[in-house]
Design a protein around this motif. Sequence first.
Motif, PDB file in Angstrom:
ATOM      1  N   ALA A 230       0.820  -1.220   0.000  1.00 55.99           N
ATOM      2  CA  ALA A 230       0.000   0.000   0.000  1.00 55.99           C
ATOM      3  C   ALA A 230       0.851   1.266   0.000  1.00 55.99           C
ATOM      4  O   ALA A 230       0.499   2.259  -0.646  1.00 55.99           O
ATOM      5  N   LEU A 231       1.964   1.251   0.724  1.00 58.99           N
ATOM      6  CA  LEU A 231       2.758   2.472   0.874  1.00 58.99           C
ATOM      7  C   LEU A 231       3.280   2.973  -0.465  1.00 58.99           C
ATOM      8  O   LEU A 231       3.221   4.171  -0.746  1.00 58.99           O
ATOM      9  N   ARG A 232       3.767   2.081  -1.299  1.00 57.35           N
ATOM     10  CA  ARG A 232       4.317   2.506  -2.598  1.00 57.35           C
ATOM     11  C   ARG A 232       3.255   3.181  -3.454  1.00 57.35           C
ATOM     12  O   ARG A 232       3.498   4.223  -4.068  1.00 57.35           O
ATOM     13  N   ASN A 233       2.069   2.606  -3.490  1.00 52.02           N
ATOM     14  CA  ASN A 233       1.007   3.171  -4.324  1.00 52.02           C
ATOM     15  C   ASN A 233       0.375   4.411  -3.711  1.00 52.02           C
ATOM     16  O   ASN A 233      -0.335   5.150  -4.394  1.00 52.02           O
ATOM     17  N   ALA A 234       0.611   4.636  -2.425  1.00 54.15           N
ATOM     18  CA  ALA A 234       0.087   5.836  -1.778  1.00 54.15           C
ATOM     19  C   ALA A 234       1.059   7.002  -1.850  1.00 54.15           C
ATOM     20  O   ALA A 234       0.753   8.092  -1.366  1.00 54.15           O
ATOM     21  N   LEU A 235       2.220   6.786  -2.455  1.00 53.85           N
ATOM     22  CA  LEU A 235       3.249   7.822  -2.445  1.00 53.85           C
ATOM     23  C   LEU A 235       2.984   8.960  -3.419  1.00 53.85           C
ATOM     24  O   LEU A 235       3.559  10.039  -3.263  1.00 53.85           O
ATOM     25  N   ILE A 236       2.156   8.749  -4.447  1.00 48.49           N
ATOM     26  CA  ILE A 236       1.961   9.805  -5.452  1.00 48.49           C
ATOM     27  C   ILE A 236       1.359  11.068  -4.827  1.00 48.49           C
ATOM     28  O   ILE A 236       1.906  12.163  -5.002  1.00 48.49           O
ATOM     29  N   PRO A 237       0.232  11.010  -4.108  1.00 49.35           N
ATOM     30  CA  PRO A 237      -0.249  12.246  -3.458  1.00 49.35           C
ATOM     31  C   PRO A 237       0.727  12.779  -2.414  1.00 49.35           C
ATOM     32  O   PRO A 237       0.832  13.994  -2.219  1.00 49.35           O
TER      33      PRO A 237
END
Length: 314
Positions: A230-237
């Motif tokens: 989850a952390l990697r995909n949440a990094l954009i915002p």
Amino acid sequence: MLRYLFKRILILCLSLFVASLVIFALIEVIPGDPASYMLGLNAAPDTVAALRAQMGLDDPLALRYLRWAGGMLAGDFGQSFTYKVPVIDLITARLVVSLPLAVLALVLAVIVAFPVGLWAAARRGRLSDGAIMAGTQLGIAVPNFWFAMLLVLVFAVKMRLLPAGGFAGWDSPLAALKSLALPAIALALPQGAILARVLRSALIETLGQDYIRTARAKGLSRTRALTAHALRNALIPVLTILGMQFSFLLAGAIIIENVFYLPGLGRLIFQAITQRDLIVVESAVMVLVCAVICVTFLTDLAYAAVDPRLRSRA
């Protein structure tokens, strides 16, 4: 990837050009005459006219813009009307304060925000999550200049651990870091609170995706799913907020610089505006805008590194 990089570089150059036009136009329409300000209200008209000619203020606007922009491309930012020294020297002397302050504040914000955001997302709906959200809301609501004065009262006046203001210079790195510690903490508080809330929201949204539920159904622990997937995909915002925060910390720390009497770039711009030193204002603001645009460019590259889909769309 090369196509994506080329497009971003083209947008970077175009943004810098448009920004230089806007900055020059806005500065030129500010009321007041630098020559009259420097000579005083009782100066003779012919003396004022001679000084205007010497400063190049009578030249056509197009010529003045080309001279200013061309000089910056060549590394010549002109000479300050007030200080009679090259503008690049003034900016460089102030950047050695403002840039480390912004970096230190951002590092402190990240150090606090990431574990707090991860903890709140992992314990969503529990008492600890509510306490964290209340704390971050308080961190956003508290004015940083008030928090800065509170830090001075506690750590400088009462405990005498850190200096209350001024900058010791980089001849002694430890003394310089002590001078920047309280300002950096004051700047990091609201930024860390914002970053923690954004990270928590992005993680919670990502945890609701199908692939996370599938991983959990196969036996992956919640903590592992949170940190590894989850952390990697949440990094954009989060990267978006980080880029905006660094730009704000570099360009918008003028209040904190004045509270702690720091000779930073924001304070230089404020002083130059009051003194009608147009060349300093134009060049310093352009440096800040250039920094913001370059940070945005690096953020876009970070997007592509985190999410390969962006490279394929370019």
